[in-house]
Write a protein that holds these residues in place. Sequence first.
Motif, PDB file in Angstrom:
ATOM      1  N   CYS A 391       0.907  -1.197   0.206  1.00 46.02           N
ATOM      2  CA  CYS A 391       0.046  -0.050  -0.209  1.00 46.02           C
ATOM      3  C   CYS A 391       0.826   1.015  -0.060  1.00 46.02           C
ATOM      4  CB  CYS A 391      -0.884   0.170   1.406  1.00 46.02           C
ATOM      5  SG  CYS A 391      -1.935  -1.504   1.389  1.00 46.02           S
ATOM      6  N   ASN A 392       0.258   2.312  -0.358  1.00 44.75           N
ATOM      7  CA  ASN A 392       0.882   3.817  -0.009  1.00 44.75           C
ATOM      8  C   ASN A 392       0.592   4.040   1.289  1.00 44.75           C
ATOM      9  OD1 ASN A 392       2.236   5.937  -0.970  1.00 44.75           O
ATOM     10  ND2 ASN A 392       0.388   6.757  -1.556  1.00 44.75           N
ATOM     11  N   VAL A 393       1.833   4.137   2.256  1.00 43.34           N
ATOM     12  CA  VAL A 393       1.892   4.656   3.593  1.00 43.34           C
ATOM     13  C   VAL A 393       2.124   5.900   3.376  1.00 43.34           C
ATOM     14  CG1 VAL A 393       2.839   4.245   5.721  1.00 43.34           C
ATOM     15  CG2 VAL A 393       2.461   2.233   4.284  1.00 43.34           C
ATOM     16  N   LEU A 394       1.421   6.967   3.871  1.00 40.13           N
ATOM     17  CA  LEU A 394       1.436   8.428   3.805  1.00 40.13           C
ATOM     18  C   LEU A 394       2.082   8.730   4.931  1.00 40.13           C
ATOM     19  CD1 LEU A 394      -1.930   9.394   2.308  1.00 40.13           C
ATOM     20  CD2 LEU A 394       0.330   9.047   1.103  1.00 40.13           C
ATOM     21  N   SER A 395       2.021   8.005   6.334  1.00 42.70           N
ATOM     22  CA  SER A 395       2.562   8.371   7.604  1.00 42.70           C
ATOM     23  C   SER A 395       2.675   7.478   8.545  1.00 42.70           C
ATOM     24  CB  SER A 395       1.976   9.650   8.048  1.00 42.70           C
ATOM     25  OG  SER A 395       0.679   9.208   8.350  1.00 42.70           O
ATOM     26  N   THR A 396       3.681   7.327   9.322  1.00 38.89           N
ATOM     27  CA  THR A 396       3.570   6.458  10.461  1.00 38.89           C
ATOM     28  C   THR A 396       3.836   6.848  11.651  1.00 38.89           C
ATOM     29  OG1 THR A 396       4.365   4.371   8.740  1.00 38.89           O
ATOM     30  CG2 THR A 396       4.407   3.796  11.167  1.00 38.89           C
ATOM     31  N   ASP A 397       3.338   6.563  12.772  1.00 40.50           N
ATOM     32  CA  ASP A 397       3.567   7.004  14.117  1.00 40.50           C
ATOM     33  C   ASP A 397       3.295   5.638  15.317  1.00 40.50           C
ATOM     34  OD1 ASP A 397       4.236   8.772  16.266  1.00 40.50           O
ATOM     35  OD2 ASP A 397       1.850   9.353  16.582  1.00 40.50           O
ATOM     36  N   TYR A 398       4.453   5.604  16.049  1.00 41.39           N
ATOM     37  CA  TYR A 398       4.367   4.538  16.842  1.00 41.39           C
ATOM     38  C   TYR A 398       3.771   5.258  18.154  1.00 41.39           C
ATOM     39  CZ  TYR A 398       7.159   2.111  13.353  1.00 41.39           C
ATOM     40  OH  TYR A 398       7.442   1.693  12.222  1.00 41.39           O
ATOM     41  N   GLN A 399       2.587   4.565  18.595  1.00 46.80           N
ATOM     42  CA  GLN A 399       1.770   5.153  19.903  1.00 46.80           C
ATOM     43  C   GLN A 399       1.757   3.936  20.975  1.00 46.80           C
ATOM     44  OE1 GLN A 399      -1.830   6.906  18.771  1.00 46.80           O
ATOM     45  NE2 GLN A 399      -0.782   8.500  17.223  1.00 46.80           N
ATOM     46  N   ALA A 400       1.135   4.498  22.004  1.00 45.78           N
ATOM     47  CA  ALA A 400       1.446   3.317  23.166  1.00 45.78           C
ATOM     48  C   ALA A 400       0.504   2.408  22.845  1.00 45.78           C
ATOM     49  CB  ALA A 400       0.905   4.324  24.403  1.00 45.78           C
ATOM     50  N   ASP A 401      -0.547   2.169  22.130  1.00 45.65           N
ATOM     51  CA  ASP A 401      -1.361   1.310  22.059  1.00 45.65           C
ATOM     52  C   ASP A 401      -1.103   0.634  20.608  1.00 45.65           C
ATOM     53  OD1 ASP A 401      -2.504   3.469  20.931  1.00 45.65           O
ATOM     54  OD2 ASP A 401      -4.519   3.320  21.742  1.00 45.65           O
ATOM     55  N   GLY A 402      -0.276   1.051  19.707  1.00 44.27           N
ATOM     56  CA  GLY A 402      -0.155   0.364  18.545  1.00 44.27           C
ATOM     57  C   GLY A 402       0.370   1.558  17.296  1.00 44.27           C
ATOM     58  N   THR A 403       0.475   1.005  16.198  1.00 51.56           N
ATOM     59  CA  THR A 403       0.974   1.727  15.216  1.00 51.56           C
ATOM     60  C   THR A 403      -0.101   2.347  14.273  1.00 51.56           C
ATOM     61  OG1 THR A 403       2.703  -0.106  14.694  1.00 51.56           O
ATOM     62  CG2 THR A 403       2.469   1.451  12.877  1.00 51.56           C
ATOM     63  N   ALA A 404       0.136   3.869  14.341  1.00 48.38           N
ATOM     64  CA  ALA A 404      -0.944   4.530  13.597  1.00 48.38           C
ATOM     65  C   ALA A 404      -0.377   4.752  12.212  1.00 48.38           C
ATOM     66  CB  ALA A 404      -1.138   5.847  14.451  1.00 48.38           C
ATOM     67  N   MET A 405      -1.159   4.555  11.279  1.00 48.93           N
ATOM     68  CA  MET A 405      -0.732   4.745   9.915  1.00 48.93           C
ATOM     69  C   MET A 405      -2.026   5.418   9.166  1.00 48.93           C
ATOM     70  SD  MET A 405       0.968   0.804   9.338  1.00 48.93           S
ATOM     71  CE  MET A 405       1.587   1.159   7.978  1.00 48.93           C
ATOM     72  N   ARG A 406      -1.502   6.361   8.150  1.00 47.41           N
ATOM     73  CA  ARG A 406      -2.269   6.962   7.311  1.00 47.41           C
ATOM     74  C   ARG A 406      -1.950   6.279   5.827  1.00 47.41           C
ATOM     75  NH1 ARG A 406      -6.266  10.626   6.553  1.00 47.41           N
ATOM     76  NH2 ARG A 406      -6.272  11.592   4.604  1.00 47.41           N
ATOM     77  N   VAL A 407      -2.957   5.613   5.328  1.00 44.58           N
ATOM     78  CA  VAL A 407      -2.582   4.797   4.051  1.00 44.58           C
ATOM     79  C   VAL A 407      -3.553   4.916   3.038  1.00 44.58           C
ATOM     80  CG1 VAL A 407      -2.103   2.324   3.507  1.00 44.58           C
ATOM     81  CG2 VAL A 407      -1.813   3.072   5.895  1.00 44.58           C
ATOM     82  N   GLU A 408      -3.106   5.008   1.840  1.00 48.72           N
ATOM     83  CA  GLU A 408      -3.794   4.769   0.546  1.00 48.72           C
ATOM     84  C   GLU A 408      -3.946   3.245   0.024  1.00 48.72           C
ATOM     85  OE1 GLU A 408      -4.287   7.040  -3.761  1.00 48.72           O
ATOM     86  OE2 GLU A 408      -2.266   6.934  -2.803  1.00 48.72           O
ATOM     87  N   LEU A 409      -4.933   2.799  -0.108  1.00 46.06           N
ATOM     88  CA  LEU A 409      -5.236   1.590  -0.293  1.00 46.06           C
ATOM     89  C   LEU A 409      -6.545   0.915  -1.160  1.00 46.06           C
ATOM     90  CD1 LEU A 409      -5.983  -0.551   3.020  1.00 46.06           C
ATOM     91  CD2 LEU A 409      -6.749   1.760   2.293  1.00 46.06           C
ATOM     92  N   THR A 410      -6.217  -0.190  -1.998  1.00 43.50           N
ATOM     93  CA  THR A 410      -7.375  -0.750  -2.589  1.00 43.50           C
ATOM     94  C   THR A 410      -8.652  -0.739  -1.725  1.00 43.50           C
ATOM     95  OG1 THR A 410      -6.993  -2.875  -2.227  1.00 43.50           O
ATOM     96  CG2 THR A 410      -6.024  -1.825  -4.309  1.00 43.50           C
ATOM     97  N   SER A 411      -9.898  -0.666  -2.413  1.00 41.49           N
ATOM     98  CA  SER A 411     -11.150  -0.761  -1.582  1.00 41.49           C
ATOM     99  C   SER A 411     -11.134  -2.213  -0.835  1.00 41.49           C
ATOM    100  CB  SER A 411     -12.380  -0.493  -2.498  1.00 41.49           C
ATOM    101  OG  SER A 411     -12.258  -1.343  -3.791  1.00 41.49           O
ATOM    102  N   ALA A 412     -10.454  -3.148  -1.759  1.00 37.04           N
ATOM    103  CA  ALA A 412     -10.554  -4.491  -1.179  1.00 37.04           C
ATOM    104  C   ALA A 412      -9.570  -4.733   0.061  1.00 37.04           C
ATOM    105  CB  ALA A 412      -9.963  -5.537  -2.310  1.00 37.04           C
ATOM    106  N   ASP A 413      -8.415  -4.043   0.074  1.00 37.78           N
ATOM    107  CA  ASP A 413      -7.756  -4.002   1.329  1.00 37.78           C
ATOM    108  C   ASP A 413      -8.220  -3.252   2.455  1.00 37.78           C
ATOM    109  OD1 ASP A 413      -5.721  -5.829   0.414  1.00 37.78           O
ATOM    110  OD2 ASP A 413      -4.262  -4.224  -0.187  1.00 37.78           O
TER     111      ASP A 413
END
Length: 430
Positions: A391-413
């Motif tokens: 996928c096209n990962v626009l941003s990634t941020d590691y937070q206390a409860d998991g990995t926050a990601m802003r992603v561009e992806l297919t509707s199926a994904d």
Amino acid sequence: MDETPATPVVTIGLNAGQATFDYSMAELTALVEANHMTVVEQVQQALTKPNPGTYFGTGKVEELAAIVADDQVDTVVVNDELTPSQIRNLENGTKARIIDRTGLILEIFANRAQSREAKLQVQLAMLQYQLPRLHTSASQRLDQQGGGGGGGLANRGAGESQTEMSRRTIERSITHVNHELKEINQAAETQRQQRERNELPSVALVGYTNAGKSTLMNALVKRFGKNEEKQVFVKNMLFATLDTSVRQLIFPDQKKLLLSDTVGFVSQLPTNLVKAFRSTLSEAANADLLVQVVDYADVNRDAMMATTEQTLQDIGVTDVPMITVFNKADLTSTDYPSRAGDQLIISAKDDASIDLLVRAMKEKVFHNYVTANFLIPFDAGDIVAYMNDHCNVLSTDYQADGTAMRVELTSADFNKYKSYVVTDADSVED
């Protein structure tokens, strides 16, 4: 390199007032050259319709016979498809071998076919072309057998018997070739279905032969090919390649598509050949997007585009979205690259042109992509890895409860991982 001298030929054509006559005769010359022949003289006649017996009028046939003798050529190439009797009568009148336009194109295809499928497709078209013309060769045999004696009647029965035997042989061969092609087509269809299951969109390059489709494909593969996928064959001639090539492209934003380079078109492409290559051309029929490649430097480009669109209709490709790429702009004085809607002016040799084409293709085939925010638990690292790889990962941020990601992806994904979607970026950052 083939050092055999090109075969000298005379080309002939009938001008019935059609607007494209000069263009078709120029194209015939290019076809002749593609078949390792060279035109030593061109003969034309203005007639409203062909003479049913000899194509040309009687006087013009006599003139043609004199030209053949003077130029010492043994082959005449005709700009139309002839009937068996027209071929026979012209051969008798000129004492030369007559090749009509359909026969010429079939010869080119037969010489260029490389894969088993292409060879079978050409063989099928040639058998279908030969079948109604059997009595031509039979008549020639009878002429030779008859001579000056009185045995012509007895030999005639033998000739007719041989014709029937030949007809049955060809019909059996057609059945056999069709069976082999059916098996190959089933395997190809299985491969297509597998690609569809992988959910990769497909783009097919279509257009007139020698418009630069293979050069364009190689430029895209060189920039975005998977693991340096091999280049396709390129040569400045009509029908340089007959086999459909499929390559996977992976762009920097992880978007992927399958790109196919189909056999080129030409005006008056023989009906049997179009039918025989229908399976090969099905890459175009099954595509999500067609890219029609046009030689922008050719003054006959409008006629070439009309030929392409007519051929697509002939094979049943009528509802696939298309963008038109006017290639070889580097051979003109036009500024490039440029775009007006779904029409692009480019050069396949120019990186900026390739970038413009990629943007246009991506707009068409990736319109179903979704941009969303996800919060992936640390114990679901496989999902993070999948998104980074596919996928096209626009941003990634590691937070206390998991990995926050802003992603561009297919509707199926998106549907597959929507349970990890958070409503907006603010909630991810909180």
